[in-house]
Design a protein around this motif. Structure first.
Motif, mmCIF file in Angstrom:
data_model
loop_
_atom_site.group_PDB
_atom_site.id
_atom_site.type_symbol
_atom_site.label_atom_id
_atom_site.label_comp_id
_atom_site.label_asym_id
_atom_site.label_seq_id
_atom_site.Cartn_x
_atom_site.Cartn_y
_atom_site.Cartn_z
ATOM 1 N N ASP A 34 0.817 -1.215 0.000
ATOM 2 C CA ASP A 34 0.000 0.000 0.000
ATOM 3 C C ASP A 34 0.851 1.266 0.000
ATOM 4 N N ALA A 35 2.174 1.131 0.109
ATOM 5 C CA ALA A 35 3.083 2.272 0.040
ATOM 6 C C ALA A 35 4.446 1.776 -0.422
ATOM 7 N N PHE A 36 5.162 2.639 -1.118
ATOM 8 C CA PHE A 36 6.528 2.331 -1.491
ATOM 9 C C PHE A 36 7.376 2.233 -0.232
ATOM 10 N N VAL A 37 8.251 1.233 -0.189
ATOM 11 C CA VAL A 37 9.122 1.032 0.969
ATOM 12 C C VAL A 37 10.555 1.371 0.573
ATOM 13 N N HIS A 38 11.087 2.412 1.150
ATOM 14 C CA HIS A 38 12.471 2.818 0.922
ATOM 15 C C HIS A 38 13.352 1.945 1.822
ATOM 16 N N SER A 39 13.660 0.745 1.330
ATOM 17 C CA SER A 39 14.295 -0.267 2.173
ATOM 18 C C SER A 39 15.673 0.147 2.669
ATOM 19 N N ALA A 40 16.319 1.065 1.988
ATOM 20 C CA ALA A 40 17.619 1.530 2.452
ATOM 21 C C ALA A 40 17.527 2.194 3.816
ATOM 22 N N GLY A 41 16.330 2.574 4.235
ATOM 23 C CA GLY A 41 16.153 3.185 5.549
ATOM 24 C C GLY A 41 15.697 2.220 6.625
ATOM 25 N N ALA A 42 15.544 0.942 6.284
ATOM 26 C CA ALA A 42 14.944 -0.003 7.223
ATOM 27 C C ALA A 42 15.767 -0.179 8.492
ATOM 28 N N LEU A 43 17.077 -0.199 8.369
ATOM 29 C CA LEU A 43 17.911 -0.458 9.541
ATOM 30 C C LEU A 43 17.899 0.731 10.496
ATOM 31 N N ARG A 44 17.859 1.942 9.947
ATOM 32 C CA ARG A 44 17.710 3.105 10.830
ATOM 33 C C ARG A 44 16.312 3.150 11.437
ATOM 34 N N ALA A 45 15.330 2.722 10.674
ATOM 35 C CA ALA A 45 13.964 2.694 11.203
ATOM 36 C C ALA A 45 13.864 1.772 12.409
ATOM 37 N N LEU A 46 14.648 0.705 12.409
ATOM 38 C CA LEU A 46 14.636 -0.224 13.537
ATOM 39 C C LEU A 46 15.155 0.438 14.809
ATOM 40 N N VAL A 47 16.230 1.179 14.703
ATOM 41 C CA VAL A 47 16.836 1.760 15.905
ATOM 42 C C VAL A 47 16.224 3.101 16.281
ATOM 43 N N ARG A 48 15.546 3.749 15.320
ATOM 44 C CA ARG A 48 14.910 5.037 15.596
ATOM 45 C C ARG A 48 13.470 5.013 15.087
ATOM 46 N N PRO A 49 12.546 4.451 15.847
ATOM 47 C CA PRO A 49 11.162 4.357 15.378
ATOM 48 C C PRO A 49 10.517 5.704 15.102
ATOM 49 N N ASP A 50 11.025 6.779 15.711
ATOM 50 C CA ASP A 50 10.501 8.108 15.388
ATOM 51 C C ASP A 50 10.818 8.501 13.954
ATOM 52 N N TRP A 51 11.906 7.933 13.410
ATOM 53 C CA TRP A 51 12.324 8.212 12.034
ATOM 54 C C TRP A 51 11.645 7.271 11.035
ATOM 55 N N ALA A 52 11.137 6.146 11.501
ATOM 56 C CA ALA A 52 10.672 5.064 10.627
ATOM 57 C C ALA A 52 9.677 5.492 9.550
ATOM 58 N N PRO A 53 8.721 6.407 9.814
ATOM 59 C CA PRO A 53 7.790 6.779 8.741
ATOM 60 C C PRO A 53 8.469 7.360 7.502
ATOM 61 N N ASN A 54 9.718 7.806 7.632
ATOM 62 C CA ASN A 54 10.428 8.363 6.481
ATOM 63 C C ASN A 54 10.695 7.342 5.384
ATOM 64 N N MET A 55 10.544 6.060 5.662
ATOM 65 C CA MET A 55 10.865 5.057 4.645
ATOM 66 C C MET A 55 9.644 4.593 3.858
ATOM 67 N N PHE A 56 8.489 5.198 4.095
ATOM 68 C CA PHE A 56 7.273 4.810 3.376
ATOM 69 C C PHE A 56 6.708 5.999 2.612
ATOM 70 N N PHE A 57 6.354 5.768 1.335
ATOM 71 C CA PHE A 57 5.769 6.816 0.499
ATOM 72 C C PHE A 57 4.556 6.256 -0.233
ATOM 73 N N ARG A 58 3.461 6.994 -0.180
ATOM 74 C CA ARG A 58 2.245 6.551 -0.872
ATOM 75 C C ARG A 58 2.443 6.626 -2.389
ATOM 76 N N TYR A 59 1.744 5.749 -3.086
ATOM 77 C CA TYR A 59 1.833 5.692 -4.547
ATOM 78 C C TYR A 59 0.864 6.649 -5.242
ATOM 79 N N ASP A 60 -0.017 7.314 -4.498
ATOM 80 C CA ASP A 60 -1.131 8.004 -5.150
ATOM 81 C C ASP A 60 -0.721 9.188 -6.018
ATOM 82 N N ARG A 61 0.500 9.724 -5.856
ATOM 83 C CA ARG A 61 0.945 10.847 -6.693
ATOM 84 C C ARG A 61 2.044 10.452 -7.665
#
Length: 392
Positions: A34-61
């Motif tokens: 349901d959203a593009f996953v910027h997997s290069a950010g996954a490891l930082r998303a694990l250690v910084r959950p406040d940052w985690a939403p930065n790795m997902f982008f909606r496809y609608d635009r």
């Protein structure tokens, strides 16, 4: 000719080729997430959950003229794509960009962004409780994970094991020496020539103390084991699949024997590491060739892997190693350069631009640098999908 282009997979290469062709043809992007996953950010998303939403982008635009179909391809042949629902999409041009699977947390375990965020938060809580961390796999994914953990929790003991005798053997000795130095400075223990006799007696990402082969840890993660996703190929296209499951392509990135079918990214049999940056370069070639075909011209864009491998391997936001092809051989770059190009924001701004949004899923983007950085000779964004010896 049917000018419909069906792109199977909305990852790095698939999203890029769909966006590039949107003004030239009727584009249909088939993607189960349901959203593009910027997997290069996954490891930082694990250690910084406040940052985690930065790795997902909606496809609608992403597309203006075309459409995104949230579905999984059940079968793809040279004439079109059949979805798991049974719906058939006929196509004049097909792009195979389905990528590969990889162990969590480098790749998500769900197609739903909110579920992925919840899983990352849960694993973060488990990791926060653990004083000793074991990582199996000393390729770029394992090393980057170790660096991210140490950047947030410098007092945790992190051990990385790998059966290989050398780190990143395809890269320059100078880069390897710098990598060892930075790992030592961060207090990351790397045991090469070491393979566990059996897996730890607890699932990865779950905090529970264990000892295996003399190594005691409170949590572990697996950073190896890529799974190419090409099982959906119909009988005609499957003839171009290698025994390892990859797809043989020509220099124009056509699937061998099929002038209207292309493949890019992890699914190709190209002799290079499987990284997001390379997939996006593939996308440029594929988009140019399909646009030419739509115009009635002969496709002329070609792709050849560089004999000198590239990598940007952060060890946290402010450290890391890198290498690019230079005029006289490998060009090794400094930790500061790695941080400037990738480590600090992990290319989030670039994908905000691709997806035409001022922000990712639900969090503000990092502040942009005051001065734009020059582009390196080649800029592979590290999509963590490769085996430990590759740049993932």
């Amino acid at each position: 000719m049917n000018e419909t282009v069906v792109v199977v997979g909305g990852g790095y290469g698939g999203a890029a080729v769909a966006a590039a062709l949107d003004e030239h043809a009727d584009v249909v992007l088939v993607e189960p997430k349901d959203a593009f996953v910027h997997s290069a950010g996954a490891l930082r998303a694990l250690v910084r959950p406040d940052w985690a939403p930065n790795m997902f982008f909606r496809y609608d635009r992403l597309l203006t003229r075309g459409r995104v179909v949230r579905a999984r391809a059940a079968s793809v042949d040279a004439g079109g794509v059949t979805l798991e629902s049974g719906e058939r999409i006929e196509a004049g041009h097909i792009v195979l960009a389905s990528g590969s699977g990889y162990p969590y947390p480098a790749k998500m375990r769900t197609d739903v962004a909110d579920e992925a965020l919840a899983q990352l938060r849960g694993t973060h809580e488990e990791l926060a409780k653990a004083g000793r961390v074991l990582i199996t796999g000393a390729g770029p994914v394992g090393l980057e994970l170790a660096g991210e953990i140490k950047a947030v929790w410098p007092d945790k003991r992190v051990t990385v094991v790998d059966p290989a005798e050398r780190l990143v053997p395809a890269f320059a000795d100078e880069m390897r020496a710098d990598l060892h130095r930075q790992l030592d400075e961060r207090g990351i223990e790397v045991r090469l020539g070491t393979a566990l006799s059996e897996p730890p007696p607890v699932e990865p990402g779950r905090a529970r103390t264990f000892t295996v082969d003399g190594i005691t840890a409170d949590i572990w993660f697996r950073a190896h084991g890529v799974a190419v996703q090409t099982s959906y190929l119909g009988a005609d296209l499957a003839a171009a699949r290698t025994p390892e499951g990859r797809i043989r392509v020509t220099e124009t990135l056509n699937v061998e024997g099929f002038p209207n079918v292309y493949a890019l990214g992890d699914v190709t049999d190209l002799d290079e590491a499987k990284m997001a940056g390379y997939a996006m370069k593939h996308a440029e070639v594929v988009a140019a060739n399909i646009a030419a075909r739509v115009r009635g011209e002969e496709p002329a864009a070609t792709y050849a892997p560089s004999p000198i491998p590239s990598v940007l391997l952060p060890l946290g936001p402010d450290r890391g190693v890198g290498q690019f092809p230079g005029p006289d051989g490998p060009l090794v770059v400094s930790a500061e350069t790695v941080a400037d190009y990738k480590g600090r924001d992990l290319f989030v701004g670039r994908f905000a631009e691709l997806f035409k949004t001022a922000e990712p899923l639900s969090a503000p983007l990092p502040e942009p640098s005051a001065e734009p950085l020059p582009q390196p000779p080649s800029e592979p964004s590290a999509e963590p999908t490769a085996e430990p010896v590759d740049v993932g």
